[in-house]
Motif scaffolding. Structure first.
Motif, PDB file in Angstrom:
ATOM      1  N   HIS A 778       0.815  -1.217   0.000  1.00 50.13           N
ATOM      2  CA  HIS A 778       0.000   0.000   0.000  1.00 50.13           C
ATOM      3  C   HIS A 778       0.852   1.271   0.000  1.00 50.13           C
ATOM      4  O   HIS A 778       0.312   2.369   0.115  1.00 50.13           O
ATOM      5  N   ASN A 780       2.812   4.316  -1.543  1.00 50.31           N
ATOM      6  CA  ASN A 780       2.624   5.071  -2.786  1.00 50.31           C
ATOM      7  C   ASN A 780       3.641   4.630  -3.825  1.00 50.31           C
ATOM      8  O   ASN A 780       4.833   4.518  -3.536  1.00 50.31           O
ATOM      9  N   CYS A 866       3.318  -1.372 -10.448  1.00 51.57           N
ATOM     10  CA  CYS A 866       2.120  -1.592  -9.626  1.00 51.57           C
ATOM     11  C   CYS A 866       1.562  -3.000  -9.815  1.00 51.57           C
ATOM     12  O   CYS A 866       1.206  -3.667  -8.834  1.00 51.57           O
ATOM     13  N   THR A 876      -7.218  -0.625  -9.160  1.00 51.98           N
ATOM     14  CA  THR A 876      -6.370   0.098  -8.202  1.00 51.98           C
ATOM     15  C   THR A 876      -5.320   0.925  -8.923  1.00 51.98           C
ATOM     16  O   THR A 876      -5.033   2.065  -8.540  1.00 51.98           O
ATOM     17  N   GLU A 880      -4.636   5.010  -8.650  1.00 57.29           N
ATOM     18  CA  GLU A 880      -3.361   5.553  -8.187  1.00 57.29           C
ATOM     19  C   GLU A 880      -2.701   6.424  -9.246  1.00 57.29           C
ATOM     20  O   GLU A 880      -2.130   7.467  -8.930  1.00 57.29           O
TER      21      GLU A 880
END
Length: 1023
Positions: A778, A780, A866, A876, A880
């Motif tokens: 999780h 960044n 990611c 997700t 992001e």
């Protein structure tokens, strides 16, 4: 023996009671506890109300037990030994029996927060810390006493050399001598406190530290009210007829608290549910009470769903008490109009968790744990009490489309208040600015900030509060000095601060210290008074300040642009390192060496010497102007020896120790004059004039954010540790970085960009990459990619044999030919991306290990990072990156095409060769021609036919044509009948019926075989 009490002892007690302020007594001597009885008597005599409650704090052992039966036995033993006078034992025993005394260990002092006492007794001075001092003194109400007990001292200046308990934590293996500079400043500050009296255990006043105190006069009106009391009364009269404001304000104790409740009620009655109201104050200002009264107003306004959150339900005792007081003032009756629900959990000690109101309609005030914020639904009002003690990410997650009230302690002594004001409140304030600047637009949330300055426990202007704030540098958030001029960073110089002079309590030194601490408070989210003692006493800590051009002709202190606090670490013996590794624990101090030793199981690194930058604080008016970078560069150059003029063979001149007790030894306790030391070295010196310590590295430990990490990486600091568990205060992961310094002690290859740290840095990157799918999932993605620092631009990278070998090894070990076929199919848009999701982590790990030299632009690398390393799905990744789903898939397929193209070019032929294929049928040419082959076959047939004709007839073959009868029948047939042209005659057979049937069956079978064969031939023809 009876003795007349000095007027300077009685007067401060009477003044404190009359002004509703506090006074403090420092008693020196082994029999100091005997004077507690007398001071308690004087206080009780001056007060109109009942005897004061007492808080008695100690380290680990009371001279007289707090248990009644044990206390009686102890007194008898002391009397038998002659250690207690029977005549003096009675008053003290009577005091212990009749007073309401709360005994508290220093380590359990948190449990007295929020309580109020009339007298506080502090024994065991060696165990006191700034945090304990503030925490215990702040529990005393106006008109109360603080009594500090000291053992017998030949001189008060011996406190300057006293070994405190906390010094044990400051010592490290290479730095063992702690200096009690904080005690020196504490003792000198007592002499400036107007309400403090220093005396011995026989009530003799030490005049050097005690000012002459005059009888106080109070300005009161005809009704006996002070100015602030009159203002509060007028405010209550003004709103007396307003409902629900009037009854609720009637419960307020100060003007500030009344105005805060009015602001809360205005947001409640607005009912737009788009406001955030923050209540900020120091401890003891009535924040929780104001929130409780505001909630009562929300009940009167018809709010149905009200949620209250705090670190623990026990923290909400005051809030729920004032909710009940508020709704009682609004004429609600318990059990008739509302019910209070207590917790059944024994650990919560029956704390209130819910109030159900059903006078108008169903209304609920419900406690919610901070970590259950995801359960918030249909909220109309959310109240967050002690928000500074809740992790910042959780507080942010709680904010939503409803009315939000939050309170926090700032400028206090708990050390967490600035996190909220530095980060969250600044963000909320900036988000509300567009709505106020736009033309009547109310699309964004409104933000209000309320501050309480007036104390509830004691009157304003309390001398003990002023002294404590000055001693511990508590009230500095709003007193940051202005900068007259901002010079260019290249014009600035870094100076070393002498701590002996800084904490000497001289006027100029005190101003400079307050300015330094103001920068700390303004720049860091976590500050506590204990940091001041760490700065003063810790032997390994050093202070540096960045100053502009200093004009020595002007007799004034220069402006501080930046402060750096450094802690020297390392120089740990190999034996200690091996012991730590074998036992699996690290001693206190030397944070970076022990963490490095633990992470890499290396026992050589702790023996190196280094410095950890504990704090770097830049003036708020000079942020992002290059001063922090200039200070770090100058500090690095200083420790690399580039700024000093000392030769290697010069002997280091040790500063002569100042014997601070020399003068005191010549005078008695009552005659000594306690003043700041003279003949001190300069407050700060230029780095050119001080020899640097010989160091191998610089290090930093900080909360991992994008901005901070970018700053330290810019100065060539490399990470070697990132904590897997985020901080409970900020929600940030702890990160430690190192910068190797130029040193001749370590052999380093010139090709290594980060010196001796290179193999450890590469190992850290590998471990961090593996944890991205679990512990750092999780995190960044921008921050995680910055930490990993993998190369993604290979435009200037020429192909090498190593790259080809690594790619071939990848194909051999991890990717099968079938995997490559799937990649090829996806690259050609023949299949969906789900078919190759299992291959994405393999390719991502190899790519970010820099084993696949393929150039990707930022968005493509981010998508691969990611999905491949952090195991995130398309939805997700879309959120992001802030792009559409189609763009995510487009970047993904482009990335896969590039990776597949590189792998195919490297080992495409080898892959094709390893795929399974059908066996090919070999058809060699015939050696004979077709005519020759046909002639040979015809010849073979003729030979077979000729052989069959020439062969003799087998008797068995002819037997089936035999006639079973005698010759007479044949002759009859020939005579009686005519012979046909074919030569066939009929003769009656003599075979039995069974023989005929068997023969008939055989003929039937032969017929069926013939028909089956004909059917199969017909089916073949149809097919």
């Amino acid at each position: 023996m009876r003795k007349k009490v000095d007027v300077n002892i009685r007067t401060p007690i009477e003044n404190a009671v009359r002004r509703r302020q506090r006074s403090m007594f420092v008693i020196v001597g082994d029999k100091s506890r005997d004077q507690i009885v007398n001071l308690n008597y004087l206080l009780s005599k001056s007060r109109v109300k009942s005897r004061p409650s007492v808080l008695w704090c100690y380290r680990d052992k009371l001279e007289i037990s707090s248990h009644k039966k044990k206390r009686v036995k102890q007194i008898k033993k002391l009397m038998q030994r002659g250690l207690m006078d029977p005549e003096k034992a009675d008053p003290f025993s009577l005091f212990l029996e009749t007073s309401d005394i709360t005994y508290c260990l220093y380590r359990d002092s948190e449990r007295v927060l929020g309580n109020t006492f009339g007298m506080c007794i502090l024994q065991d001075f060696e165990a006191l810390t700034p945090n304990l001092l503030a925490r215990t003194i702040e529990t005393v109400e106006g008109g109360g006493l603080i009594i500090l007990l000291l053992r017998s001292l030949s001189s008060l200046t011996s406190l300057y050399t006293m070994v405190m308990d906390v010094h044990e934590r400051f010592r490290t293996e290479s730095h063992t001598q702690a200096a009690a500079r904080f005690n020196e400043r504490f003792l000198l500050s007592i002499g400036k406190c107007e309400a403090c009296v220093v005396m011995d255990d026989e009530l003799n006043i030490l005049t050097s530290l005690t000012k002459s105190i005059k009888q106080a006069t109070i300005n009161e009106d005809s009704e006996g009210l002070s100015e602030r009391e009159r203002e509060l009364k007028d405010l209550k009269d003004q709103f007396r007829e307003d409902f629900p404001v009037g009854p609720l304000i009637g419960k307020c104790c100060t003007v500030d608290q009344s105005k805060a409740v009015i602001n809360f009620l205005s947001s409640i009655l607005d009912k737009t549910l788009r406001s955030t109201v923050a209540l900020l104050a120091a401890r003891g200002r009535g924040k929780s009470a104001a929130l409780g009264l505001a909630i009562a107003g929300a009940i009167a306004a018809g709010y149905s769903n009200i949620f209250v959150t705090a670190p623990s339900p026990e923290n909400l005792k005051t809030l729920f008490d004032f909710v009940c007081k508020g709704i009682n003032a609004l004429e609600y009756k318990e059990h008739l109009h509302y019910d209070v629900v207590k917790s059944a959990d024994p650990e919560l000690k029956k704390a209130t968790i819910q109030i159900n109101v059903y006078k108008q309609h169903r209304q609920t005030i419900q406690y919610l744990r901070p970590h259950d914020h995801g359960k918030l639904s249909q909220v109309e009002l959310l109240v967050i009490d002690e928000a500074a003690a809740i992790p910042l990410p959780i507080v942010k997650a709680m904010l939503g489309p409803y009315l939000v009230f939050l309170s926090s302690t700032v400028n206090g002594y708990e050390g967490t208040g600035r996190s909220l004001s530095l980060k969250l409140l600044q963000q909320l304030e900036s988000q509300s600015q567009p709505s106020t600047q736009s033309n009547g637009s109310n699309s964004s949330r409104q933000f209000k900030k309320i501050e309480l300055n007036e104390s509830i426990r004691y009157a304003s202007g309390d001398p003990i509060e002023t002294w404590l704030n000055g001693l511990l540098c508590l009230d500095l958030a709003n007193s940051i000095p202005n900068i007259s001029r901002l010079p260019h960073p290249k014009e600035c110089d870094l100076y070393y601060v002498n701590r002996d002079t800084l904490f000497s309590y001289h006027t100029e030194s005190e101003i400079f210290l307050q300015r330094m601490m103001a920068l700390y408070v303004a720049s860091h989210y976590k500050n506590s008074p204990n940091d001041l003692q760490l700065m003063a006493d810790a032997p390994a800590h050093h202070l540096f300040v960045l100053l502009g051009p200093v004009d020595e002709s002007q007799n004034q202190l220069p402006d501080i642009l930046c402060v750096i606090q450094v802690c020297l670490e390392g120089q740990i013996s190999r034996k200690s390192a091996m012991k730590s590794l074998s036992e699996g624990r690290a001693p206190s101090g030397d944070q970076i060496p022990w963490k490095f030793c633990e992470q890499f199981q290396d026992n050589v690194f702790p023996s190196l010497s280094g410095a950890r930058i504990v704090r770097i604080a830049v003036h708020p008016s000079a942020l992002r102007l290059g001063y922090g970078s200039a200070a770090v560069d100058l500090l690095t150059r200083y420790y690399e020896g580039q700024m000093t003029l000392f030769a290697d063979d010069d002997k280091e001149t040790e500063e002569p120790e100042v014997k601070i007790t020399e003068a005191a030894e010549k005078a008695s306790l009552l005659e000594e004059n306690i003043i700041p030391r003279a003949n001190l070295p300069p407050l700060f010196v230029h780095l050119r004039e001080r020899r640097p310590e010989k160091l191998h590295y610089l290090g930093v430990s900080f909360g991992l954010t994008q901005e901070l990490f970018r700053f330290w990486r810019k100065h060539n600091f490399y990470p070697f540790y990132v904590g897997q568990i985020p901080s409970a205060v900020t929600g940030e992961h702890t990160c430690m970085v190192l910068r190797p310094l130029n040193s001749d002690d370590i052999e380093v290859s010139e090709s290594n960009k980060c010196g001796f740290l290179d193999p450890f840095y590469q190992d850290f990157r590998q471990r961090f990459r593996r944890l991205l799918g679990t512990s750092f999932r999780h995190l960044n993605f921008k921050l995680a990619m910055s930490v990993l620092a993998s190369k993604i631009d290979y435009s200037n990278h020429g192909s090498s044999e190593y790259d080809n070998n690594s790619a071939s090894k990848l194909l051999g070990d991890m990717l099968s030919p079938h995997d490559m076929k799937r990649l090829e199919a996806y690259s050609n848009n023949l299949v969906d991306y789900h078919l190759i999701l299992d291959l994405v982590p393999i390719l991502a790990h190899q790519y970010f290990s820099e084993k696949l030299p393929v150039s990707l632009h930022g968005a493509q690398a981010a998508v691969l990072f990611c999905m491949g390393l952090q195991d995130k799905d398309i939805g997700t990744v879309k959120e992001e990156l802030g792009i559409e789903r189609e763009q995510v898939l487009s970047n993904f397929i482009k990335t896969m095409k590039k990776l597949y193209g590189y792998l195919h070019n490297i080992a495409g032929k080898e892959i094709e060769a390893t795929l399974p294929r059908l066996k090919e049928i070999e058809m060699p040419p015939i050696s004979k021609s077709m005519d020759e082959d046909l002639a040979e076959a015809a010849k073979e047939v003729e030979e077979k036919r000729r052989a069959a004709n020439e062969a003799p007839v087998d008797p068995k073959f002819l037997q089936k044509y035999a006639i079973d009868d005698d010759d007479n029948e044949i002759e009859k047939a020939l005579k009686s009948a005519k012979v046909s042209a074919s030569g066939v005659i009929s003769v009656k057979s003599n075979k039995s019926k069974a023989d005929k049937k068997e023969k008939h069956k055989e003929t039937g079978k032969s017929k069926r075989k013939g028909t089956d064969a004909s059917r199969s031939e017909s089916k073949k023809k149809r097919a």
